[in-house]
Design a protein around this motif. Sequence first.
Motif, PDB file in Angstrom:
ATOM      1  N   ALA A  30       0.841  -1.190   0.000  1.00 33.15           N
ATOM      2  CA  ALA A  30       0.000   0.000   0.000  1.00 33.15           C
ATOM      3  C   ALA A  30       0.883   1.249   0.000  1.00 33.15           C
ATOM      4  O   ALA A  30       2.003   1.229   0.530  1.00 33.15           O
ATOM      5  N   LEU A  31       0.364   2.301  -0.575  1.00 33.29           N
ATOM      6  CA  LEU A  31       1.038   3.594  -0.554  1.00 33.29           C
ATOM      7  C   LEU A  31       0.644   4.313   0.729  1.00 33.29           C
ATOM      8  O   LEU A  31      -0.542   4.366   1.083  1.00 33.29           O
ATOM      9  N   VAL A  32       1.639   4.851   1.440  1.00 34.30           N
ATOM     10  CA  VAL A  32       1.373   5.581   2.686  1.00 34.30           C
ATOM     11  C   VAL A  32       2.171   6.880   2.703  1.00 34.30           C
ATOM     12  O   VAL A  32       3.250   6.974   2.131  1.00 34.30           O
ATOM     13  N   GLY A  33       1.622   7.858   3.390  1.00 32.13           N
ATOM     14  CA  GLY A  33       2.380   9.053   3.734  1.00 32.13           C
ATOM     15  C   GLY A  33       3.106   8.761   5.029  1.00 32.13           C
ATOM     16  O   GLY A  33       2.522   8.175   5.951  1.00 32.13           O
ATOM     17  N   PHE A  34       4.368   9.131   5.120  1.00 33.48           N
ATOM     18  CA  PHE A  34       5.146   8.768   6.306  1.00 33.48           C
ATOM     19  C   PHE A  34       5.965   9.955   6.790  1.00 33.48           C
ATOM     20  O   PHE A  34       6.127  10.956   6.107  1.00 33.48           O
ATOM     21  N   ALA A  35       6.512   9.779   7.970  1.00 30.67           N
ATOM     22  CA  ALA A  35       7.481  10.723   8.527  1.00 30.67           C
ATOM     23  C   ALA A  35       8.639   9.908   9.088  1.00 30.67           C
ATOM     24  O   ALA A  35       8.472   8.739   9.449  1.00 30.67           O
ATOM     25  N   LEU A  36       9.795  10.531   9.146  1.00 29.11           N
ATOM     26  CA  LEU A  36      10.973   9.919   9.760  1.00 29.11           C
ATOM     27  C   LEU A  36      11.188  10.581  11.111  1.00 29.11           C
ATOM     28  O   LEU A  36      11.272  11.813  11.200  1.00 29.11           O
ATOM     29  N   THR A  37      11.272   9.786  12.168  1.00 28.93           N
ATOM     30  CA  THR A  37      11.487  10.338  13.504  1.00 28.93           C
ATOM     31  C   THR A  37      12.961  10.703  13.690  1.00 28.93           C
ATOM     32  O   THR A  37      13.814  10.336  12.881  1.00 28.93           O
ATOM     33  N   GLU A  38      13.263  11.364  14.777  1.00 25.78           N
ATOM     34  CA  GLU A  38      14.655  11.692  15.101  1.00 25.78           C
ATOM     35  C   GLU A  38      15.464  10.432  15.401  1.00 25.78           C
ATOM     36  O   GLU A  38      16.682  10.450  15.353  1.00 25.78           O
ATOM     37  N   ALA A  91       5.862   9.144  18.406  1.00 24.97           N
ATOM     38  CA  ALA A  91       5.618   8.826  16.996  1.00 24.97           C
ATOM     39  C   ALA A  91       4.610   9.797  16.386  1.00 24.97           C
ATOM     40  O   ALA A  91       4.803  10.288  15.268  1.00 24.97           O
ATOM     41  N   LYS A  92       3.528  10.080  17.105  1.00 23.62           N
ATOM     42  CA  LYS A  92       2.515  11.001  16.588  1.00 23.62           C
ATOM     43  C   LYS A  92       3.082  12.404  16.418  1.00 23.62           C
ATOM     44  O   LYS A  92       2.785  13.073  15.420  1.00 23.62           O
ATOM     45  N   ALA A  93       3.900  12.855  17.334  1.00 21.07           N
ATOM     46  CA  ALA A  93       4.496  14.193  17.214  1.00 21.07           C
ATOM     47  C   ALA A  93       5.339  14.282  15.948  1.00 21.07           C
ATOM     48  O   ALA A  93       5.264  15.272  15.205  1.00 21.07           O
ATOM     49  N   ASP A 101      -2.167  17.722   8.731  1.00 25.49           N
ATOM     50  CA  ASP A 101      -3.553  17.316   8.527  1.00 25.49           C
ATOM     51  C   ASP A 101      -3.854  15.971   9.192  1.00 25.49           C
ATOM     52  O   ASP A 101      -5.019  15.588   9.339  1.00 25.49           O
ATOM     53  N   GLY A 102      -2.819  15.261   9.625  1.00 24.43           N
ATOM     54  CA  GLY A 102      -3.017  13.998  10.332  1.00 24.43           C
ATOM     55  C   GLY A 102      -3.765  14.172  11.635  1.00 24.43           C
ATOM     56  O   GLY A 102      -4.423  13.241  12.109  1.00 24.43           O
ATOM     57  N   ARG A 103      -3.690  15.356  12.216  1.00 19.44           N
ATOM     58  CA  ARG A 103      -4.423  15.618  13.460  1.00 19.44           C
ATOM     59  C   ARG A 103      -5.931  15.470  13.260  1.00 19.44           C
ATOM     60  O   ARG A 103      -6.645  15.119  14.193  1.00 19.44           O
ATOM     61  N   ALA A 104      -6.403  15.719  12.044  1.00 16.74           N
ATOM     62  CA  ALA A 104      -7.840  15.572  11.764  1.00 16.74           C
ATOM     63  C   ALA A 104      -8.267  14.112  11.854  1.00 16.74           C
ATOM     64  O   ALA A 104      -9.439  13.814  12.105  1.00 16.74           O
ATOM     65  N   ARG A 105      -7.339  13.183  11.669  1.00 18.91           N
ATOM     66  CA  ARG A 105      -7.643  11.751  11.752  1.00 18.91           C
ATOM     67  C   ARG A 105      -7.360  11.168  13.140  1.00 18.91           C
ATOM     68  O   ARG A 105      -7.746  10.035  13.432  1.00 18.91           O
ATOM     69  N   GLU A 106      -6.690  11.935  13.983  1.00 25.91           N
ATOM     70  CA  GLU A 106      -6.231  11.416  15.274  1.00 25.91           C
ATOM     71  C   GLU A 106      -7.358  10.837  16.127  1.00 25.91           C
ATOM     72  O   GLU A 106      -7.148   9.871  16.866  1.00 25.91           O
TER      73      GLU A 106
END
Length: 137
Positions: A30-38, A91-93, A101-106
């Motif tokens: 699946a295609l996902v939007g992601f972030a890399l943590t510190e 992880a959420k931060a 916009d991920g906060r709208a799904r939280e």
Amino acid sequence: MRLEEVFDIVRQKRLAVVSTVDNSVAPEAALVGFALTERNEIVFDTLGSSRKAVNIAHRPAAALVIGWDNDITVQIEGDARRPQGDDLAYAKAAYFREWPDGRARENWPDIAYIVVKPRWMRYANYAGAPVIKEFTL
């Protein structure tokens, strides 16, 4: 190419294809939007009822492909988990910094966050003579 340079490339990207396997060991991607943590971990959100979330609950591993433009790609294989407590807040931060916009799904009732800790990475640049570098973490 050093490992930190590969993480810098990943940091510049926003989309990944994530692959998991189900109980019959059939693949799912699946295609996902992601972030890399510190901590250089991948985090993304999904529905807890999605195939990838269910697969990870049974087999806590995932493979990702990041970047496919400019003939550069990074492949990652790692241990996947649904974080809890302080790990979830962390992880959420990281995710919300990249995807406000991920906060709208939280608060969706079935939202889930997945963290993938890389175990193996492969950088490949096919522009010109191929440059391929593998890393075991």
